[in-house]
Write an enzyme that holds these catalytic residues in place. Structure first.
Site, mmCIF file in Angstrom:
data_model
loop_
_atom_site.group_PDB
_atom_site.id
_atom_site.type_symbol
_atom_site.label_atom_id
_atom_site.label_comp_id
_atom_site.label_asym_id
_atom_site.label_seq_id
_atom_site.Cartn_x
_atom_site.Cartn_y
_atom_site.Cartn_z
ATOM 1 N N ASN A 133 63.200 -33.663 69.901
ATOM 2 C CA ASN A 133 63.086 -34.559 68.640
ATOM 3 C C ASN A 133 62.286 -35.759 68.548
ATOM 4 O O ASN A 133 61.712 -36.139 67.522
ATOM 5 C CB ASN A 133 64.507 -34.767 68.096
ATOM 6 C CG ASN A 133 65.458 -35.768 69.011
ATOM 7 O OD1 ASN A 133 65.261 -35.414 70.145
ATOM 8 N ND2 ASN A 133 66.359 -36.410 68.437
ATOM 9 N N LYS A 156 61.498 -32.031 82.804
ATOM 10 C CA LYS A 156 61.807 -30.883 82.250
ATOM 11 C C LYS A 156 61.818 -31.118 80.814
ATOM 12 O O LYS A 156 62.978 -31.402 80.313
ATOM 13 C CB LYS A 156 62.878 -30.173 82.953
ATOM 14 C CG LYS A 156 63.083 -28.845 82.353
ATOM 15 C CD LYS A 156 64.200 -28.826 81.284
ATOM 16 C CE LYS A 156 64.300 -27.265 80.594
ATOM 17 N NZ LYS A 156 63.613 -26.958 79.487
ATOM 18 N N HIS A 157 60.822 -30.912 80.286
ATOM 19 C CA HIS A 157 60.765 -31.162 78.466
ATOM 20 C C HIS A 157 61.409 -29.863 77.956
ATOM 21 O O HIS A 157 61.593 -28.846 78.494
ATOM 22 C CB HIS A 157 59.551 -31.496 78.063
ATOM 23 C CG HIS A 157 59.807 -32.553 76.920
ATOM 24 N ND1 HIS A 157 60.526 -32.739 76.099
ATOM 25 C CD2 HIS A 157 58.857 -33.585 76.707
ATOM 26 C CE1 HIS A 157 60.370 -33.716 75.229
ATOM 27 N NE2 HIS A 157 59.126 -34.252 75.858
ATOM 28 N N ALA A 158 61.837 -29.970 76.658
ATOM 29 C CA ALA A 158 62.117 -28.950 75.755
ATOM 30 C C ALA A 158 60.998 -28.065 75.725
ATOM 31 O O ALA A 158 59.869 -28.140 75.657
ATOM 32 C CB ALA A 158 62.789 -29.605 74.383
ATOM 33 N N SER A 159 61.705 -26.455 75.688
ATOM 34 C CA SER A 159 60.446 -25.480 75.687
ATOM 35 C C SER A 159 59.604 -25.572 74.419
ATOM 36 O O SER A 159 58.559 -24.775 74.461
ATOM 37 C CB SER A 159 61.280 -24.324 75.753
ATOM 38 O OG SER A 159 62.052 -23.926 74.638
ATOM 39 N N GLY A 208 70.399 -34.478 74.900
ATOM 40 C CA GLY A 208 70.619 -33.472 74.112
ATOM 41 C C GLY A 208 72.012 -33.300 73.317
ATOM 42 O O GLY A 208 72.568 -34.225 73.159
ATOM 43 N N GLU A 230 73.034 -38.946 77.298
ATOM 44 C CA GLU A 230 73.065 -39.427 75.882
ATOM 45 C C GLU A 230 73.018 -38.001 74.940
ATOM 46 O O GLU A 230 71.973 -37.502 74.767
ATOM 47 C CB GLU A 230 71.701 -40.178 75.641
ATOM 48 C CG GLU A 230 71.604 -41.207 74.140
ATOM 49 C CD GLU A 230 70.954 -40.055 72.878
ATOM 50 O OE1 GLU A 230 71.750 -39.724 72.360
ATOM 51 O OE2 GLU A 230 69.727 -40.224 72.935
ATOM 52 N N LEU A 231 74.266 -37.936 74.394
ATOM 53 C CA LEU A 231 74.195 -36.934 73.790
ATOM 54 C C LEU A 231 74.490 -36.943 72.184
ATOM 55 O O LEU A 231 73.761 -37.757 71.690
ATOM 56 C CB LEU A 231 75.626 -36.122 74.378
ATOM 57 C CG LEU A 231 75.530 -36.202 76.057
ATOM 58 C CD1 LEU A 231 77.026 -35.630 76.361
ATOM 59 C CD2 LEU A 231 74.693 -35.096 76.491
ATOM 60 N N CYS A 264 69.728 -38.242 66.885
ATOM 61 C CA CYS A 264 71.175 -38.429 67.095
ATOM 62 C C CYS A 264 71.804 -39.651 66.741
ATOM 63 O O CYS A 264 72.845 -39.800 66.391
ATOM 64 C CB CYS A 264 71.145 -38.873 68.968
ATOM 65 S SG CYS A 264 70.803 -37.129 69.846
#
Length: 453
Positions: A133, A156-159, A208, A230-231, A264
């Site tokens: 995001n 490791k980033h979002a796909s 996430g 951090e959710l 978030c």
């Protein structure tokens, strides 16, 4: 070799394809990164600060290109993407200016002849598992303090944002960050455990969903590795009976629509005093309806698509179920492709998805409260505890209510935002640990106590 595709959520067009990271090279890649980190931790703080300033300079120079990549890959507006890159540069400059003082050893007063010192030493390689995001800011708000503290970083980033992931690695090269000190590895989520469990990874930071955070914390916990999580959030914004309605609507709408509603810490639940409820609902719906929805590459677009089609589908399900359970559709409620229009739901109550769950899109949930105490109770009746806000003309009342809200951050007569100097994070199902400020730079250090006689 497996390919990873970058897809424009507005047009559905495939933008590019990238080769996935070859996991057979994981040991050698992390060994090289570990060696680079061991050299980096011996450098002077002034040297590290100089590298961060170089990063800031490169971010500013490549601002428009970086912004366009983010807009194409995840649908945020160009204005939002530019602001995000600017914020990354701000974080680099903040830690370059203030990080050295935060890492200075401290002397503890004593009444004997011993010298007591607290020092902050790097942990080593820190793994960052980051979301789509805010594809730059989420990384740099970790990376800037991590590098300043002497750590190395593996991303490791979002796909769905591989272009942004590789752009960050390129920016680091352009800024003369030591080779291998930062690496972006294009691996799938199912392979994340291999990274977490690797002995050269010393700690993990994750932003996430709450469910994914639980899994990551479990894996890291088995290896006794420090985590910062951090959710999700379902941030309550309380509009009390003495609130300035015009101000409250402006701030609440701005917060709810941040990043196409995909933040978030965006306002999610609006808990409004009975006496103002009707006026607030009408004004919010009118303000939401004025927003221009469309192609995020166009400068006059306010709201672009959700980052992926399945996210839009899930939002549709949550809204429809909330209405089925008795909520009222005040405005909006329609979607086209991956785009969801700004929406206001009224008469939302506990037990409905819009109250109990995180709605990660441009949907506002309006909730009635009879008085201040009920507003606070409804606000805290949530699994989450990330951000919150209260609107009142009485400064003392605002402070009192802010202290009563169960959240990692609270704003009075404004919306919650992250900034380099202030700690950022949540409680309850919104996670633990803090990013940013002096707390963020020390999260991934060995806070060592030394006694000298």
């Amino acid at each position: 070799m497996k390919q990873i595709s970058s897809i424009n959520p507005f047009s559905g067009e495939t933008l590019d394809t990238y080769e996935a990271f070859d996991l057979t090279a994981l040991d050698s890649t992390l060994a090289a990164a570990d060696q680079a980190q061991k050299m980096w931790q011996t450098t002077e703080l002034s040297t590290r600060a100089s590298v961060l300033r170089s990063l800031a300079k490169q971010l500013k120079a490549q601002r428009d290109t970086l912004a366009r990549t983010a807009t194409l890959e995840m649908g945020k507006t160009l204005a939002s993407a530019r602001a995000e890159v600017d914020k990354c540069a701000w974080a680099c400059e903040y830690y370059a200016d203030n990080g050295p003082a935060m890492l200075q050893s401290e002397t503890v007063p004593s009444d004997d002849d011993a010298e007591r010192i607290i020092c902050y030493q790097p942990l080593g390689l820190v793994l960052a598992i980051m979301p789509w995001n805010f594809p730059y800011w989420q990384v740099f708000r970790f990376l800037a303090p991590a590098l300043m503290a002497g750590n190395g970083a593996i991303l490791k980033h979002a796909s769905n944002v591989p272009g942004c992931a590789m752009a960050i690695e390129a920016i680091c090269r352009d800024a003369n960050v030591p080779e291998n000190l930062f690496r972006s590895l294009l691996v799938s989520s199912k392979d994340a455990d291999r990274l977490i469990e690797h002995p050269l990874i010393k700690a993990v930071t994750f932003t996430g969903s709450t469910n994914a955070g639980r899994k990551i914390a479990s894996t890291a916990g088995k290896c006794l590795k420090k985590t910062v999580l951090e959710l999700g959030g379902s941030d309550p914004y309380l509009v009390l009976d003495d609130a300035d309605i015009e101000l409250a609507v402006e701030k609440c709408v701005t917060s709810r629509l941040l990043n196409n509603g995909q933040s978030c810490i965006a306002a999610k639940r609006f808990i409004v005093h009975d006496s103002l409820y009707g006026e607030f609902a009408s004004a919010m719906a009118a303000a939401m309806n004025k927003k221009r929805v469309g192609d995020p590459l166009l400068e006059d677009t306010d709201i672009g698509p959700q980052a992926k089609q399945d996210l839009c589908d899930e939002l549709t399900r949550q809204v429809n179920e909330t209405i089925r359970l008795g909520a009222v559709l005040v405005s909006g409620g329609q979607s086209e492709g991956a785009t969801y229009w700004p929406t206001v739901l009224g008469e939302v109550r506990p037990g409905m998805p819009a109250f109990d769950e995180e709605l990660f899109g441009p949907v506002a949930a309006l909730i009635r409260a009879r008085d201040e105490n009920e507003a606070i109770s409804l606000a805290n009746q949530s699994a989450f505890g990330l951000g919150s806000a209260v609107f009142t003309r009485d400064a003392a009342r605002g402070r009192r209510v802010a202290l009563a809200l169960e959240a990692g951050a609270c704003a009075v007569n404004d919306f919650v935002k992250s900034e380099p100097a202030m700690p950022f994070g949540g409680i309850k199902a919104s996670g633990y640990g803090r990013e940013l400020g002096p707390f963020g730079i020390r999260e991934f250090t060995n806070i060592k106590a030394m006694l000298l006689r």
